[in-house]
Write a protein that holds these residues in place. Structure first.
Motif, PDB file in Angstrom:
ATOM      1  N   GLU A 130       0.799  -1.220   0.000  1.00  0.00           N
ATOM      2  CA  GLU A 130       0.000   0.000   0.000  1.00  0.00           C
ATOM      3  C   GLU A 130       0.834   1.272   0.000  1.00  0.00           C
ATOM      4  OE1 GLU A 130      -2.874  -0.133   3.117  1.00  0.00           O
ATOM      5  OE2 GLU A 130      -3.605  -2.110   2.540  1.00  0.00           O
ATOM      6  N   HIS A 131       2.088   1.181   0.429  1.00  0.00           N
ATOM      7  CA  HIS A 131       2.941   2.370   0.510  1.00  0.00           C
ATOM      8  C   HIS A 131       4.186   2.144  -0.345  1.00  0.00           C
ATOM      9  CE1 HIS A 131       0.348   3.809   3.658  1.00  0.00           C
ATOM     10  NE2 HIS A 131       0.497   2.664   4.281  1.00  0.00           N
ATOM     11  N   TYR A 132       4.262   2.843  -1.436  1.00  0.00           N
ATOM     12  CA  TYR A 132       5.333   2.670  -2.408  1.00  0.00           C
ATOM     13  C   TYR A 132       5.889   4.040  -2.753  1.00  0.00           C
ATOM     14  CZ  TYR A 132       7.345   1.951  -7.094  1.00  0.00           C
ATOM     15  OH  TYR A 132       8.167   1.937  -8.193  1.00  0.00           O
ATOM     16  N   THR A 133       7.206   4.170  -2.727  1.00  0.00           N
ATOM     17  CA  THR A 133       7.863   5.399  -3.163  1.00  0.00           C
ATOM     18  C   THR A 133       8.681   5.073  -4.397  1.00  0.00           C
ATOM     19  OG1 THR A 133       7.985   6.288  -0.922  1.00  0.00           O
ATOM     20  CG2 THR A 133       9.502   7.210  -2.544  1.00  0.00           C
ATOM     21  N   GLY A 134       8.402   5.741  -5.491  1.00  0.00           N
ATOM     22  CA  GLY A 134       9.135   5.525  -6.737  1.00  0.00           C
ATOM     23  C   GLY A 134      10.026   6.705  -7.046  1.00  0.00           C
ATOM     24  N   VAL A 135      11.126   6.429  -7.716  1.00  0.00           N
ATOM     25  CA  VAL A 135      12.045   7.469  -8.164  1.00  0.00           C
ATOM     26  C   VAL A 135      12.239   7.302  -9.659  1.00  0.00           C
ATOM     27  CG1 VAL A 135      14.401   8.371  -8.031  1.00  0.00           C
ATOM     28  CG2 VAL A 135      13.236   7.601  -5.951  1.00  0.00           C
ATOM     29  N   GLU A 136      12.020   8.368 -10.402  1.00  0.00           N
ATOM     30  CA  GLU A 136      12.131   8.322 -11.865  1.00  0.00           C
ATOM     31  C   GLU A 136      12.674   9.660 -12.336  1.00  0.00           C
ATOM     32  OE1 GLU A 136      12.447   7.735 -15.488  1.00  0.00           O
ATOM     33  OE2 GLU A 136      11.551   5.994 -14.476  1.00  0.00           O
ATOM     34  N   ILE A 137      13.638   9.620 -13.238  1.00  0.00           N
ATOM     35  CA  ILE A 137      14.253  10.863 -13.714  1.00  0.00           C
ATOM     36  C   ILE A 137      13.499  11.479 -14.899  1.00  0.00           C
ATOM     37  CG2 ILE A 137      15.878   9.852 -15.374  1.00  0.00           C
ATOM     38  CD1 ILE A 137      18.004  11.784 -14.061  1.00  0.00           C
ATOM     39  N   ASN A 138      12.703  10.665 -15.591  1.00  0.00           N
ATOM     40  CA  ASN A 138      11.977  11.129 -16.770  1.00  0.00           C
ATOM     41  C   ASN A 138      10.615  11.708 -16.363  1.00  0.00           C
ATOM     42  OD1 ASN A 138      10.194  11.190 -19.027  1.00  0.00           O
ATOM     43  ND2 ASN A 138      11.485   9.731 -20.113  1.00  0.00           N
ATOM     44  N   PRO A 139      10.382  13.014 -16.572  1.00  0.00           N
ATOM     45  CA  PRO A 139       9.109  13.630 -16.144  1.00  0.00           C
ATOM     46  C   PRO A 139       7.870  12.989 -16.767  1.00  0.00           C
ATOM     47  CG  PRO A 139      10.712  15.320 -16.735  1.00  0.00           C
ATOM     48  CD  PRO A 139      11.307  14.007 -17.147  1.00  0.00           C
TER      49      PRO A 139
END
Length: 200
Positions: free
Chosen positions: A13-22
Motif C-alpha cells: 500500500e505504501h510505495y515510493t518511486g524514483v524516476e528521472i523522466n518527467p
C-alpha cells in the motif's frame, strides 16, 4: 508498472518511486495515485528529499546498470534499505573485463527498436568484482538468478553475450553476525569465475 505489480500482486500500500523522466513520472502518478513518485536523480534525492528515509525493499530493475555513475548509484540505493530488508537489482555480467565507458558500451533508448536517438550507458560488470562489491556491504544473504543471452538489438557494446542476472541482497538485522547465506542460481562458468569459496 512497479507500483501496480506491488499493489495488485503483493498488496503493498505504501510505495515510493524514483524516476528521472518527467513523462514517466506523470504516467506513474496517474497509474498509482495513492503512492509517492518522485521526479529526479536518485543521487540528488538521496541527499535531499530521501535523506534519512529507509525502506523494506529497494528495487533497481534496469536502473543502476544504465548509469555511468554505477558505483555511486548502487551505494545510494543500498543506504536506503532498512536492517533486515532487501535490495533487488538487475545486472549485466561477464567473466572477463567489464565496461562502464559510455563511448564503448551504450544503448539507444527508443520504442521503435532503432539505433538512433537518445543513448544510455550499457554498463557491463565483471562477475567477480560485482560479488566483491556486494560482499563489502556485509549482507546477511545474497540470492541470484541469471542466464546467458545476447545484448539488445539497440545496444552498441563489445560483448557478444552477457549473463543477465537479478540479485536480492538482504541487509543484516541488528545483532546478526552469522556468515552470509548464498543462493546463486547462475551459469556454471559465472560461478567458477566468482570462486568456489563463495558458492560452496
Amino acid at each position: 508498472g512497479m507500483g501496480l505489480a506491488l499493489r495488485e500482486r503483493f498488496g503493498v500500500e505504501h510505495y515510493t518511486g524514483v524516476e528521472i523522466n518527467p513523462l514517466a513520472v506523470e504516467a506513474g502518478r496517474a497509474m498509482n495515485p495513492g503512492h509517492t513518485i518522485l521526479c529526479g536523480d536518485i543521487l540528488d534525492l538521496s541527499r535531499d528529499v530521501l535523506r534519512g528515509k529507509y525502506f523494506d525493499v529497494v528495487f533497481s530493475l534496469s536502473c543502476v546498470d544504465w548509469n555511468v555513475r554505477f558505483a555511486d548509484m548502487l551505494a545510494a540505493a543500498w543506504r536506503h534499505v532498512l536492517p533486515g530488508g532487501h535490495f533487488v537489482a538487475t545486472f549485466r555480467l561477464v567473466i572477463g573485463e567489464g565496461c562502464g565507458d559510455m563511448e564503448r558500451s551504450y544503448q539507444f533508448i527508443n520504442y521503435d527498436g532503432q539505433r538512433e536517438g537518445e543513448r544510455a550507458a550499457y554498463v557491463v560488470l565483471n562477475s567477480q568484482e560485482l560479488m566483491q562489491t556486494l560482499g563489502s556491504f556485509d549482507p546477511a544473504a545474497i540470492s541470484a538468478f541469471g542466464y546467458w543471452g545476447t545484448p539488445s538489438s539497440t545496444a552498441v557494446t563489445p560483448y557478444e553475450r552477457l549473463c543477465f542476472a537479478a540479485f536480492a541482497i538482504q541487509k543484516r538485522a541488528d545483532g546478526d553476525v552469522a556468515a552470509p547465506r548464498l543462493k546463486l542460481d547462475l551459469p556454471a562458468d559465472i560461478l567458477d569465475s566468482i570462486g568456489r569459496r563463495l558458492t560452496g
